[in-house]
Structures are given as structure tokens and as C-alpha cells.
Design an enzyme around this catalytic site. Structure first.
Site, PDB file in Angstrom:
ATOM      1  N   GLU A   7      48.505  39.270  34.750  1.00 53.41           N
ATOM      2  CA  GLU A   7      49.777  39.855  34.324  1.00 53.41           C
ATOM      3  C   GLU A   7      50.796  39.799  35.482  1.00 53.41           C
ATOM      4  OE1 GLU A   7      49.147  43.663  32.645  1.00 53.41           O
ATOM      5  OE2 GLU A   7      51.275  43.940  32.163  1.00 53.41           O
ATOM      6  N   ARG A  43      30.893  43.386  37.482  1.00 55.05           N
ATOM      7  CA  ARG A  43      30.026  43.996  36.459  1.00 55.05           C
ATOM      8  C   ARG A  43      29.220  42.952  35.693  1.00 55.05           C
ATOM      9  NH1 ARG A  43      34.681  47.150  36.254  1.00 55.05           N
ATOM     10  NH2 ARG A  43      35.468  45.748  34.673  1.00 55.05           N
TER      11      ARG A  43
END
Ligand code: AMP
Length: 174
Positions: free
Chosen positions: A99, A62
Site C-alpha cells: 500500500e 507466520r
């Protein structure tokens, strides 16, 4: 209505995407809205038009959208940071932890000139892990990072702390 209110209304919150507990800031609705998309780009342009930017560095995927229009408006070059294995020529790379696991980003070795004035652009500043890794990778070029710009900053994730050495700018903060 303020610019912030107008842009904020054009962005869609998608709860529990890509997983439970995350509120995803979906910019596709802003991109579909010509007035809002134009105003977002114009606001970023106004912030950097006098900074003599030589190159806009943007991150897959993006980030490419805002990076490309800003580079055009600033009359700067466009440099693509891509996921591992996508760029065809010799690259510098950086690996950073997520993560779960890690990710690697790459940039072409001849993408930036020494001493060039660089603006880094992405859509969302979340934890700052991605863009701080990009900044680390760009150190190899000895370019000057004049700004790091985002459409959206998720302040509660404190991404700005990871980018302390750089001037960070965001249009919308949540
Ligand atoms: P970061 O944690 O700052 O490394 O975020 C990495 C990337 O994940 C950003 O460039 C965003 O495109 C995306 N991202 C993270 N959190 C969100 C969110 N809540 N909504 C939309 N995109 C997000």
C-alpha cells in the site's frame, strides 16, 4: 461443532491492528490451543498427503510455523522465503508493491530442484500480493506449484484472483 467453527473460535480478531480499520486475524490464540492447532495442521495434511509434495515453501514469519509442521508430516523438504538480507547464500529475489512503498523477498538459488512438486503455505491470504510475488520468484526454478494453502482467506480482498493459475486452498474463509 464443525472444524471450521472450532478453528474460527480459536482465532482472535484484533480490531484496528496494525492500523485503524484493519481487523487482524491473530493466530497466536490458535497456536496456544493444542487441539485447534493439531486439527488445523491435520486438515492441511489431509488435503496434500497424496500429492507427492517434494518441498513446502513458506513465507516469513507466520508461514514458517505451518510450513514446518506440514513439511515434517508430508516428508517433504522445507524452503524458507525471507525478507531481503536474511538468507546467507546466493538468492533469487522479487520486489512487490505494498500500500505504501515496496518489499523484497528472497529464496536461496539452490532451494528447489527443477521439476520438483511444490506446496506454498502461509497463514493468511489477504490481497494476494505476497504469495503472487513468491509464485513469480519460484518460476526461476521451473518447479511445479501443486498447491497454495492458507489457514485463513479474507475473501473480500479477492486475493484468489491474483493466484488464478494455481490451485488455492484455504481452511477458513471470511
Ligand atoms: P497479502 O495482502 O495477501 O499480501 O498479505 C500479506 C500478509 O499480511 C499475509 O501473509 C498475512 O500474514 C498478513 N495479513 C494481511 N492481512 C491480515 C489480517 N487481516 N490479519 C492477519 N494477517 C494479515
Amino acid at each position: 461443532m464443525t472444524l471450521e467453527q472450532e478453528l474460527s473460535q480459536a482465532i482472535r480478531d484484533v480490531p484496528d491492528f496494525p492500523k485503524k480499520g484493519i481487523v487482524f486475524k491473530d493466530i497466536t490464540t490458535l497456536l496456544q490451543n493444542p487441539a485447534a492447532f493439531g486439527k488445523a495442521v491435520d486438515a492441511l495434511y489431509r488435503r496434500y498427503k497424496n500429492e507427492k509434495i517434494d518441498a513446502v515453501v513458506c513465507v516469513e514469519a507466520r508461514g514458517f510455523i505451518f510450513g514446518a509442521v506440514l513439511a515434517y508430516k508430508l516428508k517433504a523438504g522445507l524452503v524458507l522465503v525471507r525478507k531481503k538480507g536474511k538468507l546467507p547464500a546466493k538468492t533469487h529475489s522479487v520486489t512487490y508493491s505494498l500500500e505504501y512503498g515496496s518489499d523484497t523477498l528472497e529464496v536461496h538459488r539452490d532451494a528447489l530442484s527443477r521439476g520438483g512438486r511444490v506446496l506454498i503455505v502461509d497463514d493468511v491470504l489477504a490481497t494476494g500480493g505476497t504469495i503472487s510475488a513468491v509464485c513469480r520468484m519460484l518460476k526461476k526454478f521451473k518447479a511445479k506449484i501443486c498447491g497454495v494453502a492458507f489457514l485463513i482467506e479474507l475473501e473480500f480482498l479477492h486475493g484468489r484472483k491474483k493466484l488464478k493459475q494455481y490451485p488455492v486452498f484455504s481452511l477458513l474463509r471470511y
